[in-house]
Design an enzyme around this catalytic site. Structure first.
Site, short mmCIF file in Angstrom:
data_model
loop_
_atom_site.label_atom_id
_atom_site.label_comp_id
_atom_site.label_asym_id
_atom_site.label_seq_id
_atom_site.Cartn_x
_atom_site.Cartn_y
_atom_site.Cartn_z
N GLU A 168 43.46 -76.62 26.50
CA GLU A 168 42.55 -75.48 26.29
C GLU A 168 42.77 -74.36 27.31
O GLU A 168 41.85 -74.00 28.06
CB GLU A 168 41.09 -75.93 26.34
CG GLU A 168 40.75 -77.01 25.35
CD GLU A 168 39.24 -77.26 25.23
OE1 GLU A 168 38.48 -76.74 26.06
OE2 GLU A 168 38.83 -77.96 24.28
N GLU A 367 40.98 -83.67 20.53
CA GLU A 367 39.59 -83.85 20.96
C GLU A 367 38.67 -83.47 19.82
O GLU A 367 38.93 -82.49 19.11
CB GLU A 367 39.21 -82.93 22.14
CG GLU A 367 39.74 -83.33 23.49
CD GLU A 367 39.29 -82.39 24.60
OE1 GLU A 367 38.18 -81.82 24.52
OE2 GLU A 367 40.07 -82.24 25.56
C1 BG6 Z 1 36.65 -79.63 25.99
C2 BG6 Z 1 37.35 -79.99 27.26
O1 BG6 Z 1 36.44 -78.27 25.99
O2 BG6 Z 1 35.38 -80.11 25.74
C3 BG6 Z 1 36.70 -81.12 28.06
O3 BG6 Z 1 38.72 -80.23 27.11
C4 BG6 Z 1 35.20 -81.02 27.95
O4 BG6 Z 1 37.17 -81.06 29.38
C5 BG6 Z 1 34.81 -81.16 26.48
O5 BG6 Z 1 34.53 -81.95 28.76
C6 BG6 Z 1 33.32 -81.16 26.22
O6 BG6 Z 1 32.72 -80.01 26.73
P1 BG6 Z 1 31.59 -80.07 27.82
O7 BG6 Z 1 31.54 -78.71 28.39
O8 BG6 Z 1 30.33 -80.43 27.11
O9 BG6 Z 1 32.01 -81.11 28.82
#
Ligand code: BG6
Length: 464
Positions: A168, A367
């Site tokens: 990202e 993800e």
């Molecule tokens: C993604 C990232 O944007 O989302 C992670 O690659 C991140 O590092 C995940 O933890 C979830 O987002 P957040 O901000 O709720 O942790």
């Protein structure tokens, strides 16, 4: 057994994590500080409940137990990141032997348990010494990153076959240079553009190093958070607003990474507003000849936009939002804990776009997930009954399945995340894992979704 939603043979089932979010041991094992260690020291109140990155989920000490759990829940692949400041404490100088040992041990342990490692080189964690030079604003840091990448390929490429340059990369641009949610908390569009540009130059240089190291059967890619931009209506002004949002937030990395060049429309817009970055001779060729083999797609939420209702204040800092307003679609389904819309079809729309406009490049969902606050409410018989998470995954997998049936070249699905982990400023507020963590004892306990994903990966699909 007949499985209703069956995925292609060899489908990658697994999950993703990042170094800073799980390793802990932030001042152990010879690690240098990164910007998160530093920012937390400086402004602990900017982190939920004042919890910082020092211990996180203690993977550094508990990786063996965690890898056993991964195996138990059916993972055949797993993505983690190498911490640049652990491997090379000041970013450019000596390599830390204890870090080599640690990452070797993790990789070997995974392979011994039939879990293929996918390794990412950069997940928001700039070494502090590199940030002192300007972080991604500096070309010197780009060179240091290329050296770091080569070091990783050389040290671990005999066993790691899937590599990723960045996770990202738009997020540190947004967080650090536009919207004040990452260090160095600068608000400056021109610097943001420079940072984005240097990140992609660093990425291309890493690919070049990768090709010269020649890892047999090795592939290299990038992981992008693609947020489809949906216009409020079919009015031309709304459509234009959505196209510009798409240029800024998706195509700014997707096009150079996959096609080796920036979209003409983006260049024209930056020129018009005098926001072009500094470039060097040879950059264009570098980008053109170092495109990715594989694309990781992180998908959480769509972006809905509409034409602006008011002209921007010409005195205010130049921002992407000079070109669109965010649109709250009535009736949208929300994850209230994270404040993100849940729109399952988005995963399908992304894959159709990649199939049609990006040569159907090999891809996977790197993800997808749902962070929920206060999950202890759902404990029954000592286990978190996270039916909402199972539902979330199922609905996304159905759309992914449809895209694959229509010919999208999708090779796997990784969940964010394996076990509850520390998030950038939300710390442990929202929990995303298949495995829950008791922060006092670090005890790991599988949630209901862990049993569901185990069955799903064993059957290579699921039935409703
Ligand atoms: C993604 C990232 O944007 O989302 C992670 O690659 C991140 O590092 C995940 O933890 C979830 O987002 P957040 O901000 O709720 O942790």
């Amino acid at each position: 057994m007949t499985v209703q939603y069956k995925f292609p043979d060899g489908f990658w089932w697994g999950s993703a994590v990042s170094a800073t979010q799980i390793e802990g041991a932030s001042r152990e094992g010879g690690k240098g500080l990164n910007i998160w260690d530093y920012w937390y020291e400086k402004e602990p109140d900017r982190f939920f409940n004042g919890v910082g990155p020092d211990t996180t989920s203690d993977f550094y000490h508990r990786y063996k137990e965690d890898i056993q759990l991964m195996k138990e829940i059916g993972h055949n692949t797993f993505r983690f990141s190498i911490s640049w400041s652990r491997l090379i404490p000041d970013g450019i100088g000596e390599i830390n032997k204890q870090a080599i040992q640690f990452y070797n041990d993790v990789i070997d342990e995974m392979l011994a348990n039939h879990i293929k490692p996918f390794v990412n080189l950069y997940h928001f964690d700039m070494p502090l010494e590199m940030q002192k030079l300007g972080g991604w604003e500096s070309r010197e840091v780009v060179e240091a990153y290329a050296r770091y990448a080569k070091t990783c390929f050389t040290l671990f490429g005999d066993r790691v076959k899937k590599w990723f340059t960045h996770n990202e990369p738009i997020v540190p641009v947004e967080g650090g240079y536009l919207y004040d949610f990452h260090y160095p908390n600068i608000v400056d569009f021109k610097k943001a553009v420079q940072v984005a540009y240097h990140t992609i130059i660093a990425h291309a240089k890493a690919i070049k190093e990768f090709r010269s190291v020649q890892i047999p059967n090795g592939k290299i890619g990038i992981i992008l958070n693609l947020t489809p931009s949906y216009p409020r209506s079919s009015h031309p002004a709304d459509i234009k607003a959505a196209e510009i949002a798409d240029l800024f937030f998706n195509r700014s990395f997707l096009d150079p990474a996959v096609k080796g060049k920036y979209p003409e429309e983006l260049i024209a817009l930056l020129k018009e507003y005098d926001q072009m970055p500094e470039v060097e001779e040879g950059d264009r060729e570098l980008l053109q000849s170092n495109t990715v083999d594989i694309l990781g797609v992180n998908y959480y939420q769509p972006r809905r936009v509409k034409a602006k209702s008011h002209l921007p204040n010409p005195e205010s800092p130049f921002m992407p939002e000079w070109f669109f307003d965010n649109y709250e679609m009535p009736g949208r389904k929300m994850n209230p804990y994270r404040g993100w819309e849940i729109y399952e079809k988005g995963i399908y729309d992304i894959m159709v776009n990649i199939k049609e406009n990006y040569d159907n490049i090999e891809s996977f969902i790197s993800e997808n997930g749902m962070g929920v606050e206060g999950e202890e409410r759902f404990i029954q018989d000592d286990m978190i009954n996270d039916d909402y998470r199972i539902q979330f995954v199922k609905e996304h997998l159905k759309w992914l399945h449809k895209a694959i049936e229509e010919g999208a070249n999708v090779k796997g699905y990784h969940m964010w995340t394996f076990m509850d982990n520390w998030s950038w400023s939300n710390a442990y507020k929202n929990r995303y894992g298949f495995i829950s963590i008791d922060l006092q004892t670090q005890k790991r306990t599988p949630k209901k979704s862990a049993y569901w994903i185990k069955e799903t990966s064993q059957n290579n699909g699921f039935t409703e």
